[in-house]
Design a protein around this motif. Structure first.
Motif: not given
Length: 440
Positions: A277-299
């Protein structure tokens, strides 16, 4: 070196509030290679405070005193310390000036109660509080340094991190050299870990510490006056014994490890989540700079979303169900291809399953989880069976950790499927991108 803590306050002593400050300090000290020897709680009575300062200063080397530095009548820590030392309270000019500036910036008129916070025992060393109006201080009394901090958690934690821990390290430097290596583990219980490790021979000066927090178990190798070569040997021995259960070193979560690996390699990631339910993305975006690698997330919690957003075929869902490896694989590929404005991502994660408490069947009970990780043109999938006696949150938390570990292994070029101690894999396979696209 003997470290102690004195927690003050009637509300703490009576149990009206839970003393999270003390638990937090114990963990911070352990992570820095120190152990708390004793913790004492005392109320806001002047005579009791004086007595405990006298008693514990004869035994400990360093004592952190938490609370009792505010502007109200029951904030008695500074006065009690002065009485124990047999000195007067004197105004710290530096802190008074800080209070004047603090009040001016908030358009506040300083009262005698506010100014009380600048009164310290004569001879005390003021300790800066960068986020509050009550300064701390430290004094050498009998055998101990007593280090005073406010009880407000965000003020206290800032002062501990920025000033108390460095002070402890500076005092310990003349006594011993302490280093801590942390190994993050999943899929192994504390008793199993202890059984495997505590029968081994460890260099003199190495002690083992354990910290369990769902879904992780952290092993601490605490080295006191141990040569670097022996520290490295001890770390390698632990990794060899625990095998695949070791998933990171000196990281608190697998999200932190994955963030580091993706950033270091300038790789890209897409995520498709149903069960989590979005927890994988949520844990990653807690870190500054995650926008450089996380391109999209779909729940994609419902099947319609899986089909419309991720191009999972209706045939796969009808014939294999949405909790199947083919569905998870198509979700991962669909996530990687979801945005036509960017190139296909290097990696993708997909999760699906039954977290409960309802929804399970005899053939697919609660705790059935499927994870897929796409690396390049290969999609690895595994089905995991988590005991249905576990609650919904545990199933989801463990699924997130396992998905991150599959991704970690893919990034490092390790075999796709790990062998943990207690996590049961019921099925596994790999698909090629061409195989999946042919099914679309």
């Amino acid at each position: 070196m003997k470290l102690e803590m004195i927690c003050t306050g009637e509300e703490v002593l009576s149990g009206q509030i839970v003393d999270t400050n003390a638990a937090w300090l114990g963990n911070q000290l352990m992570e820095s290679g120190f152990e708390m020897h004793r913790r004492t709680t005392v109320g806001d009575r002047l005579s009791d405070l004086v007595d405990i300062f006298n008693e514990r200063s004869l035994v400990a080397d360093i004592i952190l005193v938490n609370g009792g530095l505010g502007p109200t009548a029951d904030d008695l820590s500074a006065l009690a310390m002065a009485k124990a030392m047999g000195v007067e309270l004197v105004e710290d000019k530096t802190w008074r000036a800080r209070l004047v500036e603090w009040a001016k910036g908030r358009n506040i008129t300083l009262s005698d109660s506010n100014l009380k916070q600048a009164l310290l025992p004569e001879g005390a060393i003021m300790v800066d509080n960068p986020v509050g109006s009550a300064c701390g201080f430290r004094v050498k009394f009998n055998n101990a340094w007593l280090f005073f901090t406010p009880g407000v958690p965000h003020e206290y934690k800032t002062m501990v991190t920025e000033q108390f821990i460095p002070f402890v390290k500076s005092e310990s430097a003349v006594r011993s050299h302490v280093e801590v290596t942390k190994l993050l583990c999943i899929g192994i219980g504390e008793s199993d870990m202890a059984e495997q490790l505590e029968t081994l021979d460890w260099p003199q000066g190495i002690t083992l510490g354990y910290r369990s927090y769902t879904p992780y178990l952290e092993l601490k190798l605490i080295a006191r006056d141990v040569p670097k070569a022996q520290q490295t040997a001890a770390m390698l021995q632990a990794k060899s014994a625990l095998k695949d259960c070791v998933v990171a070193q000196d990281k608190n979560t697998l999200a932190a490890e994955v963030h580091h690996l993706l950033s270091e390699r300038n790789a890209t990631l897409a995520v498709a989540e149903s069960l989590t339910g979005g927890e994988i993305c949520s844990q990653l975006v807690a870190y500054p700079g995650s926008s450089h690698y996380l391109k999209q997330g779909v729940v994609s919690y419902c099947n319609e979303a899986k089909m419309s957003l991720l191009k999972v075929t209706e045939k796969s869902i009808v014939e294999e169900t949405e909790v199947s490896m083919i569905c998870a694989a198509q979700m991962a590929l669909g996530a990687a291809n979801a945005n036509t404005l960017i190139n296909r991502t290097d990696y993708a994660i997909a999760t699906t399953g039954i977290a409960g408490p309802q929804g399970g069947t005899d053939t697919m009970p609660v705790g059935t989880v499927v994870i897929a990780v796409k690396a390049g043109d290969v999609i690895a999938c595994q089905e995991i069976s988590i005991a249905s006696t576990r609650n919904r949150n545990y199933i989801r938390d463990l699924t997130v950790a396992l998905a991150f570990d599959m991704l970690r292994r893919a990034i490092l070029g390790l075999p796709a499927f790990a062998e943990y101690n207690y996590i049961k894999r019921t099925n596994a396979c790999t698909y090629s991108r061409e195989e999946l696209e042919a099914l679309s």
